[in-house]
Every structure is written in structure tokens, then in C-alpha cells.
Design a protein around this motif. Sequence first.
Motif, PDB file in Angstrom:
ATOM      1  N   VAL A  78      43.698  47.634  35.645  1.00 16.27           N
ATOM      2  CA  VAL A  78      43.254  46.241  35.565  1.00 16.27           C
ATOM      3  C   VAL A  78      44.391  45.357  35.065  1.00 16.27           C
ATOM      4  N   ALA A  79      45.080  45.795  34.036  1.00 16.49           N
ATOM      5  CA  ALA A  79      46.175  45.004  33.481  1.00 16.49           C
ATOM      6  C   ALA A  79      47.284  44.790  34.508  1.00 16.49           C
ATOM      7  N   ALA A  80      47.616  45.824  35.278  1.00 16.55           N
ATOM      8  CA  ALA A  80      48.674  45.706  36.291  1.00 16.55           C
ATOM      9  C   ALA A  80      48.266  44.745  37.401  1.00 16.55           C
ATOM     10  N   ASP A  81      47.008  44.831  37.845  1.00 17.93           N
ATOM     11  CA  ASP A  81      46.536  43.908  38.883  1.00 17.93           C
ATOM     12  C   ASP A  81      46.543  42.468  38.386  1.00 17.93           C
ATOM     13  N   GLN A  82      46.148  42.257  37.150  1.00 19.15           N
ATOM     14  CA  GLN A  82      46.147  40.904  36.607  1.00 19.15           C
ATOM     15  C   GLN A  82      47.567  40.354  36.483  1.00 19.15           C
ATOM     16  N   CYS A  83      48.521  41.215  36.140  1.00 13.15           N
ATOM     17  CA  CYS A  83      49.925  40.788  36.121  1.00 13.15           C
ATOM     18  C   CYS A  83      50.388  40.419  37.532  1.00 13.15           C
ATOM     19  N   ALA A  84      49.965  41.209  38.518  1.00 16.92           N
ATOM     20  CA  ALA A  84      50.338  40.923  39.905  1.00 16.92           C
ATOM     21  C   ALA A  84      49.831  39.551  40.333  1.00 16.92           C
ATOM     22  N   LEU A  85      48.598  39.235  39.971  1.00 14.89           N
ATOM     23  CA  LEU A  85      48.025  37.929  40.326  1.00 14.89           C
ATOM     24  C   LEU A  85      48.744  36.796  39.602  1.00 14.89           C
ATOM     25  N   ILE A 101      38.209  48.867  41.171  1.00 10.35           N
ATOM     26  CA  ILE A 101      38.407  49.534  39.875  1.00 10.35           C
ATOM     27  C   ILE A 101      37.167  49.403  38.999  1.00 10.35           C
ATOM     28  N   TYR A 102      36.621  48.188  38.944  1.00 15.09           N
ATOM     29  CA  TYR A 102      35.433  47.992  38.106  1.00 15.09           C
ATOM     30  C   TYR A 102      34.229  48.776  38.639  1.00 15.09           C
ATOM     31  N   THR A 103      34.180  48.959  39.965  1.00 14.24           N
ATOM     32  CA  THR A 103      33.128  49.805  40.531  1.00 14.24           C
ATOM     33  C   THR A 103      33.294  51.241  40.058  1.00 14.24           C
ATOM     34  N   LEU A 104      34.511  51.751  40.128  1.00 16.57           N
ATOM     35  CA  LEU A 104      34.780  53.117  39.675  1.00 16.57           C
ATOM     36  C   LEU A 104      34.498  53.283  38.184  1.00 16.57           C
ATOM     37  N   GLU A 105      34.724  52.214  37.438  1.00 12.20           N
ATOM     38  CA  GLU A 105      34.506  52.241  35.998  1.00 12.20           C
ATOM     39  C   GLU A 105      33.021  52.124  35.648  1.00 12.20           C
ATOM     40  N   GLU A 109      28.850  44.272  37.357  1.00 13.79           N
ATOM     41  CA  GLU A 109      28.938  42.814  37.294  1.00 13.79           C
ATOM     42  C   GLU A 109      30.368  42.336  37.499  1.00 13.79           C
ATOM     43  N   GLN A 110      31.312  42.974  36.825  1.00 14.38           N
ATOM     44  CA  GLN A 110      32.712  42.595  37.006  1.00 14.38           C
ATOM     45  C   GLN A 110      33.185  42.903  38.423  1.00 14.38           C
ATOM     46  N   ALA A 111      32.669  43.982  38.986  1.00 17.96           N
ATOM     47  CA  ALA A 111      33.047  44.325  40.360  1.00 17.96           C
ATOM     48  C   ALA A 111      32.655  43.202  41.312  1.00 17.96           C
ATOM     49  N   PHE A 112      31.423  42.720  41.196  1.00 15.89           N
ATOM     50  CA  PHE A 112      30.983  41.636  42.085  1.00 15.89           C
ATOM     51  C   PHE A 112      31.722  40.333  41.796  1.00 15.89           C
ATOM     52  N   THR A 113      32.056  40.102  40.540  1.00 18.28           N
ATOM     53  CA  THR A 113      32.818  38.891  40.202  1.00 18.28           C
ATOM     54  C   THR A 113      34.140  38.864  40.957  1.00 18.28           C
ATOM     55  N   TRP A 114      34.858  39.977  40.930  1.00 20.19           N
ATOM     56  CA  TRP A 114      36.168  40.011  41.574  1.00 20.19           C
ATOM     57  C   TRP A 114      36.078  40.077  43.089  1.00 20.19           C
ATOM     58  N   LEU A 115      35.079  40.762  43.617  1.00 19.05           N
ATOM     59  CA  LEU A 115      34.924  40.811  45.071  1.00 19.05           C
ATOM     60  C   LEU A 115      34.552  39.436  45.626  1.00 19.05           C
ATOM     61  N   ASN A 116      33.753  38.689  44.890  1.00 17.07           N
ATOM     62  CA  ASN A 116      33.428  37.319  45.311  1.00 17.07           C
ATOM     63  C   ASN A 116      34.663  36.424  45.267  1.00 17.07           C
ATOM     64  N   LYS A 117      35.504  36.619  44.260  1.00 14.25           N
ATOM     65  CA  LYS A 117      36.761  35.863  44.199  1.00 14.25           C
ATOM     66  C   LYS A 117      37.647  36.199  45.396  1.00 14.25           C
ATOM     67  N   ALA A 118      37.692  37.477  45.741  1.00 12.99           N
ATOM     68  CA  ALA A 118      38.507  37.892  46.892  1.00 12.99           C
ATOM     69  C   ALA A 118      37.995  37.240  48.172  1.00 12.99           C
ATOM     70  N   LYS A 119      36.693  37.232  48.371  1.00 12.04           N
ATOM     71  CA  LYS A 119      36.107  36.637  49.580  1.00 12.04           C
ATOM     72  C   LYS A 119      36.379  35.134  49.637  1.00 12.04           C
ATOM     73  N   ALA A 120      36.315  34.479  48.474  1.00 11.69           N
ATOM     74  CA  ALA A 120      36.493  33.024  48.426  1.00 11.69           C
ATOM     75  C   ALA A 120      37.895  32.587  48.831  1.00 11.69           C
ATOM     76  N   THR A 121      38.881  33.478  48.740  1.00 12.53           N
ATOM     77  CA  THR A 121      40.247  33.102  49.117  1.00 12.53           C
ATOM     78  C   THR A 121      40.411  32.983  50.628  1.00 12.53           C
ATOM     79  N   HIS A 122      39.547  33.638  51.395  1.00 16.27           N
ATOM     80  CA  HIS A 122      39.652  33.687  52.863  1.00 16.27           C
ATOM     81  C   HIS A 122      40.977  34.312  53.306  1.00 16.27           C
ATOM     82  N   LYS A 123      41.593  35.063  52.410  1.00 17.73           N
ATOM     83  CA  LYS A 123      42.861  35.727  52.732  1.00 17.73           C
ATOM     84  C   LYS A 123      42.759  37.246  52.607  1.00 17.73           C
TER      85      LYS A 123
END
Length: 289
Positions: A78-85, A101-105, A109-123
Motif C-alpha cells: 500500500v505504501a509503495a502504491d501511494q508513493c507511485a501515485l 491489495i485491500y481485497t486480499l487483506e 470497504e477500502q477495496a471498493f473505495t480505491w476501485l471506484n477511484k480507478a474507474k472515475a479516472t477513465h484511464k
Amino acid sequence: MHKSSAFRILATVLFLNALLAQSAPPTLADGMAKLQANDFKGAARILEQVTAREPKNGLAWRNLALAREKLKEWNGAVAADQCALEVEPSVPTPMFHLGLIYTLEGNREQAFTWLNKAKATHKVDMSQLAVTPELDPLRSDPRYQSLLPTRADFDNPFVEDVKIIREWDGEAMNDQFGWIARNIGDVDGDGVPDVVTSAPSSHVGGGDAGRIYVYSTKSDKLLWTTDGHPNDQLGTGVEAAGDTNGDGIPDVIASAPGGGYVNIYSGRDGRVLQTLHAEKVDDQFGRHA
């Protein structure tokens, strides 16, 4: 010069070269090679050094997150991905990885938060949801379906009004169809330049064998295909090669870094005209051809 002196000089040079080789810092390429060899501990060690030395290297952070995920070091991933962003916000793919990662963990709730953010980028390619087994625990949740792409998501992919003249579909999900597309010249003799594209993750020839496609842009017809062998990733690099065999038809060159070779193919029928081999199979030969 006396022969013994020459030997001493040679020995000194060899010793210094060996010393320099040992002291050379590991590179991002070294870390990625460890990842591809499934040496996740080795990859993490190298990538930690690379990110310490190059803290603005987003690709290094993303690969470090992957290595830590494979080691089930959730907090570190998680820390490495956040640094990447943070250092490369224009590349949102870590958002999807954070959802994984949050799904595996077990943190739904955090998993859906980040997946929704990913979808919102349209990228981010949200079709990955359908082929990523690590996300299976989310499939029964009503929120999961809304994350999946629909046909409407692809109807207007351009900022300006564009008339689509030709459209070709891949053969299977996650093949990375269209990874590269190049104008190769007129292959079928109809007076219109044709195109080559690839799907380096195609499984037609075996797992991650890769596949090359050549299409007529005038008739829409698939002219020929050719496949790699398992794990070759044929089509990672693809380019027009010009007429290499003098038959008046432009040819294609494509790399298979997993197999350690680059092939030149006849534009007429996809026959292999020439093969160039890497010095070592794991050199990632031709990855950026």
C-alpha cells in the motif's frame, strides 16, 4: 614490455573490472527481471534500493508494490502504491492495485473505495475485474457490478467527433489486443497501407505466448496471424520492417522477450524470414523494439 609485467597489468585490470561490477548499484531492470523470475524477495530488495536512490521513479514504486504484494506484505505494498501515485499522478493504475491489495487483506470497504477511484479516472481498464481471481471475494457485493465496463463506456472514446472507419476486436479478455499498432505498407496489393497489431498476452499458442495480427485496412480482412510459444510474449514490440526479402511486399518485425528472440515475418503470409537471438534468454531482448 616483459611478459610477467603484462600479466600483472592484465590481472590488475581484471580485478578492477570485477570490483566495479560488484559495486555497481542495482537497476530497475534488475528488479523487474527478478519479478519475472518470481524471485519476489530479490525484487523487493533491489527495488527498495532503486526507490531510495530515485524517489521520483513511479515505475520503480509500482513494481515494488507488486513485489510486496506477492510477499503478502500488505502495508508495504500500500505504501509503495501511494508513493507511485504521489510522484506520478498521471498514471492511475496503482488505484486498481490498491483495490486488489485491500481485497486480499480482507478490507472490503477500502477495496471498493480505491476501485471506484480507478474507474472515475477513465484511464484504468476495469475489464480486469472479470479476469482477476484475487477480486473474487467482491463479486457477490452489489457494488461490484457497477464497476464493470459496459458497451457504452467504449462508444465515444474520443474528445472530438471522430468517424470510426475500421474496428477490430480481440479474441479473449486480457490478451492486451492492440498493444501496439503500426502502418506496415500495402501488404495485399490493393493500393492502401495495411496495419499490424499484437496481443502479447494471447494464450492461443499457450500461456502468454502472444500473437501477431495483420489486417487489410481497405477490406477489413484479417490477412494472417502468427503465434509465439508459451511465455514468449510475442508482439511486445512490433514494427514495420520494410521489404527485407525483395518480393515487393513490406515485412514485419516483432519481438518475443520471454523467449529471447526477434523474428522478421514475411508480409505476404507471416512466414518467418529471419530470427535474431538474445545472448541470454532472460535479457528481455527486443522488449522495446
